[in-house]
Design an enzyme around this catalytic site. Structure first.
Site, short mmCIF file in Angstrom:
data_model
loop_
_atom_site.label_atom_id
_atom_site.label_comp_id
_atom_site.label_asym_id
_atom_site.label_seq_id
_atom_site.Cartn_x
_atom_site.Cartn_y
_atom_site.Cartn_z
N GLU A 153 -5.27 -8.60 1.00
CA GLU A 153 -5.95 -8.28 2.26
C GLU A 153 -7.42 -8.05 1.99
O GLU A 153 -7.79 -7.35 1.05
CB GLU A 153 -5.42 -6.99 2.91
CG GLU A 153 -4.05 -7.10 3.51
CD GLU A 153 -3.57 -5.77 4.13
OE1 GLU A 153 -4.41 -4.93 4.51
OE2 GLU A 153 -2.35 -5.59 4.20
N GLU B 199 0.80 -1.23 0.00
CA GLU B 199 0.00 0.00 0.00
C GLU B 199 0.83 1.28 0.00
O GLU B 199 0.77 2.07 0.96
CB GLU B 199 -0.95 0.02 1.20
CG GLU B 199 -1.90 -1.16 1.24
CD GLU B 199 -3.01 -1.00 2.28
OE1 GLU B 199 -2.90 -0.08 3.12
OE2 GLU B 199 -3.98 -1.76 2.23
#
Ligand code: PNW
Length: 478
Positions: free
Chosen positions: A377, A172
């Site tokens: 995720e 991320e």
């Protein structure tokens, strides 16, 4: 467990990879042991007022000492893969130079333990714990940090590459750049949009340089990827103003990363929308060629969609797209209002919308044909409690997972090449700015005793992972 009734379940491809995920600073603790130095998250968490309740990762889940017990839990879950991250300040305490053998040893033991249990290790090189010394030398807005990261990537590949087949460079980078240097709600807590854009570029460059290092060192057949928290952006209406707001947010949420990484370009509209902040001279000739590296799959993290509208008032709305912060993380966010979805929300206040995951997978497949996807995720925080009988019952989490996995299945059925799914998270852990107040685990952690209690969702997910079959909603409610 009984075999799934085919009439009451939907089945995933036989080689679909089922896993759970964690990150070093969120679970390890032992922050001063075996040569580890502070990361930006140690410094940030120890700065009063930064993390809810003054929580820090000093102890976290004490996983650094309890890793063998945690491997046992993973074994009981029956998942095929485990995604963990390597803490840079354990490997290179000053952010450069030779490897710290004790730091390497920890991950080496972990990898051996996983392989003994037949669990595939999936290593992320950077899940936000930059050595503080590198932040003091400029952090991600400094170009040099990208070269330091490539050196570190080479060290870890040399140490674990004989056993770890699946690698992710960054987790991320949007959070690292825009929450870390834009809104300041993540470490290092800086708030300058020009710096945040420089950070984004240097994270992209770090990724490209690291992929080259990995390709040079890893045996053939190794898989190399990056994980992005792609935002599924939904304009509130189809009005030209709302569509333009969505385009601008999409630029710095998604395309500032997918552009250079997957297509070798920084989109013109992103440059134009941020021209009041920077002339982009930090992008040097040849950089996008370094950044665009062939990848074996794209890691996608998804929790909730991002709803945007043109703001009639024209003022900047200071939101991270999920909650409210004092500074905006969006460099091109003037005149954009972020809305909350109607309906059910998780304990993070994030709206629950599994169709957002389906739409996101469709978009990636359409725009990047031929690139396999792994959901690295997905999961949710709820207010879990230990009942009188010692059990933790979390039907909302089962419902959340069921809804999202149904949409993953629907995407696969429509032809999207999704290869795996990692539940965030194996354990309740340090949820960044929210400290220990938000529980994402399939396994409950009692922070007084460090006892681990598998929640009912852990048992449910274990059955899904073991059988590769998702019970239908009808079967779920019986
Ligand atoms: C991700 N946002 O973080 C991380 O990869 C995990 O470490 C984290 O625990 C998990 O999601 C749950 O939050 C995010 O504000 C943090 O948009 C914040 C945002 C997105 C992802």
């Amino acid at each position: 467990d009984q075999a799934p009734d085919p009439a009451r379940s939907i089945t995933f491809p036989p080689d679909f990879l089922w896993g759970t995920a964690t990150a070093s600073y969120q679970i390890e603790g032992a922050v001063r042991e075996d040569g580890r130095t502070p990361s930006i998250w140690d410094v940030y968490a120890h700065t009063p007022g930064r993390v809810l309740g003054g929580d820090t990762g000093d102890v976290a889940d004490d996983h650094y000492h309890r890793w063998a017990e945690d491997l046992g839990i993973l074994g009981d879950l029956g998942v095929g893969a485990y995604r963990f991250s390597v803490a840079w300040p354990r490997i290179q305490p000053t952010g450069s130079g030779p490897a710290n053998a004790k730091g390497i040893d920890f991950y080496s033991r972990l990898v051996d333990g996983l392989l003994e249990k037949g669990i595939q290790p999936v290593a992320t090189l950077y899940h936000w714990d930059l050595p503080q010394e590198l932040e003091e030398a400029g952090g991600w807005p400094a170009r040099e940090t990208a070269y330091r990261f490539a050196e570190y990537a080479g060290i870890v590949a040399d140490a674990l590459g004989d056993r770890v087949r699946t690698w992710t460079t960054l987790n991320e980078p949007w959070c690292s750049a825009f929450l870390g240097y834009g809104s300041g709600v993540h470490a290092p807590g800086r708030t300058d949009h020009a710096d945040a854009l420089r950070a984004a570029h240097h994270l992209n460059l770090a990724h490209g340089l690291a992929v080259r290092q990995l390709r040079d060192r890893l045996p053939a057949g190794s898989q190399v990827s990056v994980t992005l928290n792609l935002h599924q952006i939904r304009p509130m209406t189809r009005s030209p103003q709302d569509l333009d707001a969505a385009r601008r947010i999409d630029g710095t949420a998604n395309r500032v990363f997918t552009g250079p990484m997957l297509a070798g370009i920084y989109p013109e509209d992103v440059r134009a929308d941020t021209a009041h902040l920077t002339d982009w001279s930090f992008v040097r000739e040849g950089d996008t060629d370094i950044i665009q590296q062939p990848l074996d799959f794209l890691g996608v993290n998804y929790y909730s969609p991002t709803l945007v509208a043109h703001d009639e008032g024209g003022g900047a709305h200071n939101s991270d797209g999920h909650g409210v912060s004092v500074h905006s993380p969006w460099p091109a966010g003037e005149g954009v209002a972020f809305q909350q979805a109607e309906g059910r929300k998780t304990a993070m206040g994030w709206g629950i919308d599994p169709t957002g995951l389906y739409d996101l997978l469709q978009r990636v497949a359409r725009e990047h044909p031929g690139l396999p996807i792994v959901i690295t995720e997905n999961g949710a925080a709820f207010d879990d409690e230990v009942a009188g009988d010692g059990r933790v019952d979390d039907p909302e989490r089962i419902d959340y997972l069921h809804g999202h996995l149904s949409e993953v299945h629907r995407a696969i059925a429509s032809g999207v090449d999704v290869r795996g799914y990692f539940l965030w998270s194996l354990l309740d852990n340090f949820e960044w700015g929210y400290g220990y107040s938000k529980r994402f685990g399939a396994v409950y952690v009692d922070y007084e005793t460090q006892a681990r209690i598998p929640k009912s969702s852990a048992r449910w997910y274990a059955q899904v992972a073991r059988t590769g079959a998702l019970p239908t909603r009808d079967a779920l409610s019986r």
